[in-house]
Every structure is written in C-alpha cells, then in structure tokens.
Design a protein around this motif. Structure first.
Motif, short mmCIF file in Angstrom:
data_model
loop_
_atom_site.label_atom_id
_atom_site.label_comp_id
_atom_site.label_asym_id
_atom_site.label_seq_id
_atom_site.Cartn_x
_atom_site.Cartn_y
_atom_site.Cartn_z
N THR A 174 0.83 -1.21 0.00
CA THR A 174 0.00 0.00 0.00
C THR A 174 0.87 1.26 0.00
OG1 THR A 174 -1.79 -1.17 1.12
CG2 THR A 174 -1.79 1.23 1.31
N ASP A 190 9.06 2.55 8.36
CA ASP A 190 8.51 1.20 8.57
C ASP A 190 9.28 0.50 9.68
OD1 ASP A 190 6.69 -0.87 6.50
OD2 ASP A 190 7.75 -1.70 8.24
N HIS A 240 -1.84 -14.13 -5.37
CA HIS A 240 -3.07 -14.81 -5.82
C HIS A 240 -3.41 -14.34 -7.22
CE1 HIS A 240 -4.41 -14.71 -1.35
NE2 HIS A 240 -3.29 -15.35 -1.54
N GLN A 241 -3.01 -13.13 -7.51
CA GLN A 241 -3.36 -12.50 -8.79
C GLN A 241 -2.13 -12.49 -9.68
OE1 GLN A 241 -3.54 -8.16 -7.17
NE2 GLN A 241 -2.38 -8.15 -9.08
N TYR A 243 0.35 -6.13 -10.13
CA TYR A 243 0.71 -5.97 -8.72
C TYR A 243 1.97 -5.12 -8.64
CZ TYR A 243 0.81 -7.15 -3.77
OH TYR A 243 0.76 -7.08 -2.41
N SER A 298 -1.83 -6.46 6.69
CA SER A 298 -2.17 -7.89 6.71
C SER A 298 -1.79 -8.53 8.03
CB SER A 298 -1.42 -8.62 5.60
OG SER A 298 -1.78 -8.08 4.36
#
Ligand SMILES: Cc1cc2nc3c(=O)[nH]c(=O)nc-3n(C[C@H](O)[C@H](O)[C@H](O)COP(=O)(O)OP(=O)(O)OC[C@H]3O[C@@H](n4cnc5c(N)ncnc54)[C@H](O)[C@@H]3O)c2cc1C
Length: 462
Positions: A16, A36, A55-56, A61, A152
């Motif tokens: 993100t 971070d 997954h994609q 991405y 996540s």
C-alpha cells in the motif's frame, strides 16, 4: 532528538505505502518521508511462508512505474495458461529495487527502516528507531499517510487464539519446510487462502489426502482465477466485470448475488453442499479446486478452543487426536476488517481499498486523486472505501462502493486517462481488444446494466 520536515509522512512501506508513494511522486513535485518498523520495504511479504505466491497475476501488482515479472503467460505447471504469479522473494526484491533505484534515487523520498511510528502531538509526529531507541520528530507540511490501515495479519506474526497443551506440535506454515520428524498426519486449521495454500503444498509434496485433516469452521467463496487475467487475456477480466454488474442489477440479496456469479463460473467454493459465509477476495484455479476437494476429512465443528495430546476441544464438542500430529496454524485473518473511515481528511490520508480486491491499484488511485489537488469532499467522492468485512454479506456494499468509485472517477478526464494506462488496473488493455467479441459483449453488458445495478443495490441495501 532528530528533527525532520517533509510534505508527506507515510507510515508503512508494504504494497500500500509503496504504490501510494510511487504514484504521488510521479504525479506531483513533493517531498516524502517513509517509515517502517521492518528492515526493508515489502510489508507482510518479508515474513510470508516460503511457498506463497501472489493470488493475482504479477502483471497488475506492485507499483505503477515498474513491471513486476515479465508479463508472461505460464506455459507449464499448475499456473499454465495464466499470467505468472510472483513468489514472496521476487516481490521483496522488486520492492527493494523500486525503493533504491526509483524512490530514493529521485532525491524526493527518504526511508527510515526499523522505525516504530508512535503517534503525534502538538510538537509533530514521532518515530523511534528499534535499534537505538533514538527518537525523530517530523513536521508535516501537507499530510500524514497511514499506510498501515489495511495491514495484513499473517501466520508467522500471529498468536493463535486457542490454548495449546505442552508438547503439542503447532507450527505456522513457514515451519513446514523445516520439519525433521515424520508426522502421523497434518491438521490444517483455518478456512482462508493460507490454509488452502498449505493444503495444496502438502498435496503437491506427496502427502496423501487421507493424512490431511482440515479444520474449516466456515467455508469461503473464491474468485475463479481464469476470470482475473489481464493484457492479452483481458477479455476474461472484462467478463468478470460484466457478470458482476449483471448480478448486482438482478439480485435479491447477497446470497442470490453470489449464486448468480457461481452459475457464471466466476465464483467458486470447495464444497458445493456447504453455503460459504466468507468472502475475502482470494482467487483459486479449477486445478487447485480439484486437488483441495480430494481432502475428505473436513471438520466443521466451529472454532478450536484447545489442542491437547489426545483431544482437540471445540466450542461444544471435542475430537480425538494423537500426539504425533502436526497442526498447521492458518488462523491469521490475512485481511482483517477495518472500521469505516474517510480516505481523505484535512491533514491525513488513510489508504484503503477503493477498488474491489486489488490493494496496490487502490493505493495508487488514492495518490493520483490526492495529486489532482481537488478539495477533500470531491476527493472522497472519487474514492468511496470498499470496506471488506470478510463476510459474504459485504459483497453488496463493496459492489456499491466499487461501482460508485469507478463511475465518479470516469467522469474526471485526467484521472480517467491515468486509470486507463495504470499498469495496476487489470482492465488497462481492454480498449485495445475491442475486436474481441468477448470484450465487446462485456462493454455492451456493462453499459446496459451499470445504472440498474446501482439502483438495485441501493434498493436491496436499503
Ligand atoms: C498471503 C497473502 C497473499 C496476498 N495476495 C494478494 C494478491 O495477490 N493481490 C492483492 O491485491 N492482495 C493480496 N493480498 C492482500 C494484501 O493485504 C496486499 O496485497 C498487500 O500486500 C498488503 O499491503 P499493506 O501495505 O496494506 O500491508 P502490509 O504488507 O502488512 O504492510 C504494512 C506495513 O506497515 C508497517 N507498520 C505497521 N505499523 C507500523 C508502525 N506503527 N510503525 C512503523 N511501521 C508500521 C509494517 O511493518 C508493514 O511493513 C495478500 C495477502 C496475503 C496475506
């Protein structure tokens, strides 16, 4: 104490934060500080289990300015016929290169790794080095950006909610590759994508399906990967869009909506006899689906409360077990639900999903809207949050928000042109495939149904 000044302070350098900053610095002449607590950019991918893949397709991405992978369709293996999907190592290397070769090299981005953001007060925003304890105070000229909001939750950083008796062998999927003692069997706990990846990996590694016990308190709906393909296969994604909007226009409720998509082959579930209550936007191929269906020992007794040497205890009952069993904990939520919050506030941006299911595209869209310089009210109209709760019932509100956002952004010529060329947009090549009858059919269907879909969603949700 060190003092730093910047236009945007971005906390979180996962998918993100990276997609947001990449687009923000491309679309405006601003200075950015990124912080971070991890040692590199990449977020949860840095701690992912070794057999994880996107997954994609990688083709949409990452960040807008740089291709991830080779935009190639795999011609062999379990992903044959679909665009390649990166491993965690490839994704982490990619984000590091984006940071080093693009963001830092621009001279307009500074990155502070191993730093915990601690909040703000009248003196500014504060972060602390996890290595030295040194504090830095940041004066923000424009906005604070919380790129941790849809963070996540992953197995290796998650503490199971159930009790574990001494001697019971419970591991995260990350530890499966290091097992050095033979197990009597594997009990996979969890119903989401991580659990599916774990079961698929065990099966691929030669474990007999009868030696896998799958604790699946609630089943999920999954997107059929065949409908998520971009570029040369973009007709598939356009078909998904068209079927989605048709179902939204005709459905009576969320269950009806998802069953219509199942009839079209867009949505799939592992057990056709069980009504899933969960939707988290994960994708699955029909090949994986077939393999997962070979696991017949599925336990649906609710949530696990305790695992002992001889019994697994559930909410209302228990199940006998044996001491040599390896339990793989896949109960981390992946995408935890968030409470609704506007994306744009006077001195703050909260990146979150504004498209259905693609995190980087959402973050880059929010940055493009921020760079457009419009007022906060208009920016929020352009980015209604698509708030996943994880429940099947959320499919209707997320559809309404997703369609409303697409509608609003398509009315802005500059934003619309940016969207059309953004590599994170799965539909970006659609206009170049208008000679494909499936793309034509999808555009015709979308034009015919989008108005009635919004009307019906308002009606059903009211
Ligand atoms: C296994 C798995 C596969 C997935 N596959 C896909 C996919 O194919 N496509 C897709 O769109 N989505 C996918 N997702 C969803 C996923 O959530 C996003 O792709 C994305 O990686 C999430 O990025 P993020 O930056 O929002 O969160 P994270 O990756 O969790 O990053 C958040 C960052 O914020 C930092 N941070 C948090 N709090 C602080 C603090 N106080 N101070 C400093 N730093 C802080 C953390 O250290 C972390 O690096 C997947 C998720 C999982 C778990």
């Amino acid at each position: 104490m060190r003092l730093v000044e910047t236009d945007y302070l971005v906390v979180g350098a996962g998918a993100t934060g990276m997609a947001f900053v990449d687009t923000l610095v491309a679309q405006s002449d601003v200075d950015v500080v990124m912080v971070d607590r991890r040692h590199r950019p990449g977020g949860h991918w840095l701690d992912a289990y070794p057999f994880v893949r996107l997954h994609q397709p990688s083709a949409y991405y990452g960040v807008n300015s740089r291709v991830l992978g080779n935009d190639r369709v795999d011609d062999s293996g379990p992903n044959a016929g679909f665009y390649e999907r990166s491993t965690a190592a490839e994704i982490c290397d990619y984000y590091n290169r984006v940071l080093q070769e693009h963001l830092l090299a621009s001279g307009r981005v500074r990155f502070f790794p191993m730093s915990d953001y601690r909040g703000s007060d009248a003196g500014g925003h504060h972060f602390v080095s996890r290595l030295t304890g040194a504090e830095t105070t940041v004066t923000v000229r424009r906005k604070f950006v919380d790129a941790t909001y849809v963070e996540s939750s992953i197995p290796s950083r998650h503490t199971p909610m159930y009790e574990i008796d001494p001697g019971v062998h419970v591991i995260p999927p990350n530890a499966l590759v290091d097992l050095d003692e033979r197990a009597s069997g594997f009990t996979v706990i969890g119903a989401g994508k991580t659990a599916m990846d774990t079961c698929s990996w065990l099966l691929d590694a030669g474990v007999d399906p009868d030696h896998i016990r799958w604790i699946r308190p609630r089943d999920g709906w999954f997107l059929n990967r065949a409908f998520t393909q971009p570029l040369e296969l973009v007709a598939s994604y356009m078909q998904l869009q068209a079927r989605w909007v048709e179902s939204a226009a005709a459905c009576g409720d969320a269950t009806d909506f998802v069953h219509r998509l199942e009839a079209d082959g867009v949505m799939i579930r592992i057990d056709p006899n069980v009504e899933p209550g969960v939707f988290r936007g994960a994708t699955l191929s029909l090949l994986e689906l077939d393999a997962l269906r070979s696991i017949e020992n599925v336990v649906r007794l609710g949530r696990v409360q305790r695992i002992g040497a001889k019994h697994m205890v559930f909410d209302e009952t228990s199940l006998s077990t044996d001491a040599q069993q390896v339990y793989v904990d896949c109960t981390a939520e992946g995408l935890p639900p968030v409470s609704p919050r506007p994306v744009f506030e006077t001195d703050r941006i909260t990146p979150q999903y504004v498209t259905i299911g693609v995190a980087p595209w959402s973050a880059a869209t929010i940055a493009a809207v921020e760079a457009s310089g419009q007022d906060e009210t208009r920016k929020n109209e352009l980015c209604p949050p698509v708030a996943f709760t994880g429940e099947t019932s959320s499919l209707l509100p997320i559809s309404r928000a997703g369609i409303a956002g697409v509608f609003a952004r398509s009315a802005e010529p500059v934003l619309s042109a940016w969207t059309e060329h953004c590599r994170l947009n799965p539909a970006r090549e659609a206009a170049e495939h208008l000679d494909d009858p499936k793309v034509q059919e999808a555009f015709t269907s979308l034009a015919a149904n989008i108005g009635s879909a919004m009307e019906n969603l308002e009606h059903v949700l009211a």
